[in-house]
Design a protein around this motif. Structure first.
Motif, short mmCIF file in Angstrom:
data_model
loop_
_atom_site.label_atom_id
_atom_site.label_comp_id
_atom_site.label_asym_id
_atom_site.label_seq_id
_atom_site.Cartn_x
_atom_site.Cartn_y
_atom_site.Cartn_z
N VAL A 112 0.85 -1.19 0.00
CA VAL A 112 0.00 0.00 0.00
C VAL A 112 0.88 1.25 0.00
O VAL A 112 1.75 1.40 0.86
N LEU B 165 0.87 5.63 -0.31
CA LEU B 165 -0.03 6.77 -0.11
C LEU B 165 0.81 8.03 0.09
O LEU B 165 1.74 8.04 0.88
N LEU C 196 -10.35 6.37 5.16
CA LEU C 196 -10.11 4.98 4.75
C LEU C 196 -11.35 4.18 5.07
O LEU C 196 -11.76 4.07 6.24
N LYS D 47 -7.39 -1.89 7.02
CA LYS D 47 -7.43 -0.45 7.26
C LYS D 47 -6.69 -0.07 8.55
O LYS D 47 -5.81 0.81 8.53
N LEU E 132 -10.42 6.55 0.30
CA LEU E 132 -9.75 5.35 -0.21
C LEU E 132 -10.51 4.13 0.26
O LEU E 132 -10.82 4.02 1.47
N LEU F 281 -10.17 0.30 0.86
CA LEU F 281 -9.24 -0.83 0.96
C LEU F 281 -10.02 -2.13 0.95
O LEU F 281 -11.09 -2.24 1.57
N ARG G 263 -5.31 -4.11 -0.25
CA ARG G 263 -4.90 -3.20 -1.32
C ARG G 263 -5.87 -2.02 -1.41
O ARG G 263 -7.03 -2.14 -1.02
N ILE G 264 -5.38 -0.90 -1.93
CA ILE G 264 -6.28 0.21 -2.26
C ILE G 264 -6.97 -0.14 -3.56
O ILE G 264 -6.36 -0.16 -4.62
N GLU H 177 -9.87 4.97 -5.22
CA GLU H 177 -9.77 6.22 -4.47
C GLU H 177 -10.26 7.37 -5.33
O GLU H 177 -10.27 7.30 -6.56
N THR I 43 -16.50 -1.84 -5.02
CA THR I 43 -16.85 -0.60 -4.32
C THR I 43 -18.36 -0.41 -4.29
O THR I 43 -18.94 -0.05 -3.27
#
Length: 255
Positions: free
Chosen positions: A28, A30, A40, A48, A220, A222, A226-227, A230, A245
């Motif tokens: 990850v 950022l 997050l 997270k 973001l 997660l 992994r992300i 975003e 998502t």
């Protein structure tokens, strides 16, 4: 917030974390701009809280690195020195789900102790600053009380004041309202909104989607270490691009 005109204050570079054979974080990265508020979100077990704790080395990453204002935090990230850890945690403060206040000390002394242990101020200066911070979080009359005499929401606001007492450049919040009833949680979220409006750089692990939508500059998601996606709150909540998502948001928003 227009991050293009703000300097990058904190960088996480390909952070991984494994427990035995379980890869909780899978590289990850950022960049956090000064004054930015990042939320997050994601399902339980996504990594997270682990990622947040890696940002001030309460969890030591298996690999990867941290930079503050472009400078490497550790000479050797796998063997951080004690002074390096203290310096990092002064600059990157954290508020937990549980309040972690010393029950035998008054509210004022809880906030003063953090400053004295870190050599920030004399006792008199620390007490004056603690009282100012209690006023900032809406608890000017609670200095003499013990934590047990305060509600959960009040204790969380005291914990925020204690973290602020070290003058951090970045504040990490790990689901700070998850143990609170909704009405009490609103008191804590109000303080966090005021911090954001005052320009505090914040990274918040949260299930409070309305807070994320209204306060965050960037959200973001997660998933599985992994992300996954975003964007701005408008982008992520109104027009997500990933099917995962969409299903996550449908689940949490329709409760």
């Amino acid at each position: 917030m227009d991050t293009s005109s703000n300097r990058i204050i904190l960088q996480a570079d390909t952070i991984t974390k494994s427990y035995g054979g379980d890869d909780v974080l899978k590289g990850v990265s950022l960049d956090v701009h000064q004054g930015e508020v990042i939320a997050l979100i994601g399902p339980s077990g996504a990594g997270k809280s682990t990622f947040l704790r890696c940002l001030n080395y309460l969890e030591r990453p298996t690999s990867g690195g941290l930079r503050l204002e472009g400078q490497e935090v550790f000479a050797d990230p796998l063997k951080p020195g004690k002074d390096e850890l203290v310096a990092l945690r002064r600059r990157v403060g954290m508020v937990f789900q549980s309040f972690n206040l010393f029950p035998h000390l008054s509210v004022l002394k809880n906030i003063v102790l953090a400053q004295r242990l870190n050599g920030r101020r004399s006792t008199a200066e620390a007490e004056e600053y603690a009282l100012r911070l209690l006023g900032q979080v809406g608890l000017p009359d609670k200095g003499a009380a013990k934590p047990s005499q305060c509600s959960g929401g009040q204790q969380q606001r005291i914990a925020i004041a204690r973290a602020l007492a070290l003058d951090p450049e970045v504040m990490l919040f790990d689901e700070p309202t998850s143990a609170l009833d909704p009405e009490i949680a609103d008191e804590v979220l109000k303080v966090m909104r005021e911090l954001a409006e005052g320009g505090m750089t914040m990274i918040v692990v949260t299930h409070e989607m309305k807070f994320a939508e209204r306060v965050a500059d960037r959200v973001l998601l997660l998933d599985q270490g992994r992300i996954l996606e975003e964007g701005t709150p408008q982008q992520l909540f109104k027009n997500p691009t990933q099917e995962r998502t969409k299903t996550f948001l449908q689940a949490v928003l329709n409760r």
